[in-house]
Design an enzyme around this catalytic site. Structure first.
Site, PDB file in Angstrom:
ATOM      1  N   GLU A  91       2.594   3.724  -4.210  1.00 24.35           N
ATOM      2  CA  GLU A  91       2.052   2.406  -4.560  1.00 24.35           C
ATOM      3  C   GLU A  91       3.104   1.599  -5.332  1.00 24.35           C
ATOM      4  O   GLU A  91       3.297   0.412  -5.075  1.00 24.35           O
ATOM      5  CB  GLU A  91       0.777   2.551  -5.398  1.00 24.35           C
ATOM      6  N   ASP A  98      -4.202  -2.441  -3.411  1.00 26.75           N
ATOM      7  CA  ASP A  98      -5.486  -1.765  -3.602  1.00 26.75           C
ATOM      8  C   ASP A  98      -5.373  -0.671  -4.672  1.00 26.75           C
ATOM      9  O   ASP A  98      -6.284   0.111  -4.864  1.00 26.75           O
ATOM     10  CB  ASP A  98      -6.024  -1.205  -2.284  1.00 26.75           C
ATOM     11  N   ASP A 116       0.853  -1.182   0.000  1.00 18.85           N
ATOM     12  CA  ASP A 116       0.000   0.000   0.000  1.00 18.85           C
ATOM     13  C   ASP A 116       0.891   1.236   0.000  1.00 18.85           C
ATOM     14  O   ASP A 116       2.019   1.206   0.487  1.00 18.85           O
ATOM     15  CB  ASP A 116      -0.927   0.034   1.213  1.00 18.85           C
ATOM     16  N   GLY A 117       0.371   2.302  -0.568  1.00 22.10           N
ATOM     17  CA  GLY A 117       1.049   3.584  -0.585  1.00 22.10           C
ATOM     18  C   GLY A 117       0.118   4.650  -0.057  1.00 22.10           C
ATOM     19  O   GLY A 117      -1.098   4.511  -0.109  1.00 22.10           O
ATOM     20  N   ASP A 126      -1.478  -0.362   5.013  1.00 18.89           N
ATOM     21  CA  ASP A 126      -1.944   1.019   5.105  1.00 18.89           C
ATOM     22  C   ASP A 126      -1.374   1.678   6.359  1.00 18.89           C
ATOM     23  O   ASP A 126      -0.906   2.824   6.305  1.00 18.89           O
ATOM     24  CB  ASP A 126      -3.472   1.067   5.124  1.00 18.89           C
ATOM     25  N   HIS A 144      -9.260  -0.387   2.467  1.00 21.53           N
ATOM     26  CA  HIS A 144     -10.043   0.036   3.633  1.00 21.53           C
ATOM     27  C   HIS A 144     -11.340  -0.768   3.749  1.00 21.53           C
ATOM     28  O   HIS A 144     -12.401  -0.232   4.022  1.00 21.53           O
ATOM     29  CB  HIS A 144     -10.334   1.532   3.561  1.00 21.53           C
TER      30      HIS A 144
END
Length: 159
Positions: free
Chosen positions: A52, A74, A8-9, A139, A129
């Site tokens: 990302e 994501d 995740d970024g 995250d 999320h």
């Protein structure tokens, strides 16, 4: 060897603010022993898309021998670039989208392609999320890195 990589970024104030990435490598050996490694880094000024990409790069570059990788993200930007063959088209078109528009983040796309090298990588999109444990963990790593004091420069961001 099969490795799962979760990524995740995050960016605060895209692109003028800090950002970070979070990556979790997950591997189960033949005896059923679970191995995990967490990676993260924060940057002074960056974009969410660059973070990302950096999350994926960091995870793949951490591997020391060829692996079968399932990389979960994501980021549609990252996953679709491979699953919809955008990267192949960009390379064929000399890193252009259409006649005038250069592909953004070429430095990181090229680094990611080099990192993939001898690995076999499957890219899988997960909804962010949404309670996915590893995505939530990534995250947290990414946002903690973005909010931290150990920020480094993303030298390509304003080139």
């Amino acid at each position: 060897m099969k490795v799962e990589i979760y990524t995740d970024g995050a960016a605060r104030g895209n692109p003028e603010g800090p950002g970070g990435y979070g990556t979790v490598l997950h591997y189960v050996d033949a005896a059923g022993q679970v191995f995990e490694k967490e990676l993260s880094q924060g940057y002074r000024k960056t974009t969410n898309n660059r973070m990302e990409l950096m999350a994926a790069i960091a995870g793949i570059e951490a591997l020391k021998k060829p692996c079968d990788i399932v990389l979960y993200s994501d980021s549609k930007y990252l996953v679709d670039a491979f699953n919809q063959n955008w990267v192949d088209t960009w390379q064929r078109e000399n890193w252009r989208r259409g006649k005038k528009n250069e592909v953004k983040n070429q430095d990181l796309w090229k680094r990611l392609l080099a990192a993939i090298g001898t690995h076999n990588v499957e890219f899988v999109w997960v909804k962010g999320h949404n309670g996915h444990a590893f995505n939530e963990r990534c995250d947290k790593l990414a946002t903690t890195a973005a909010d931290g004091n150990e920020l480094i420069d993303d030298i390509q961001i304003f080139d």
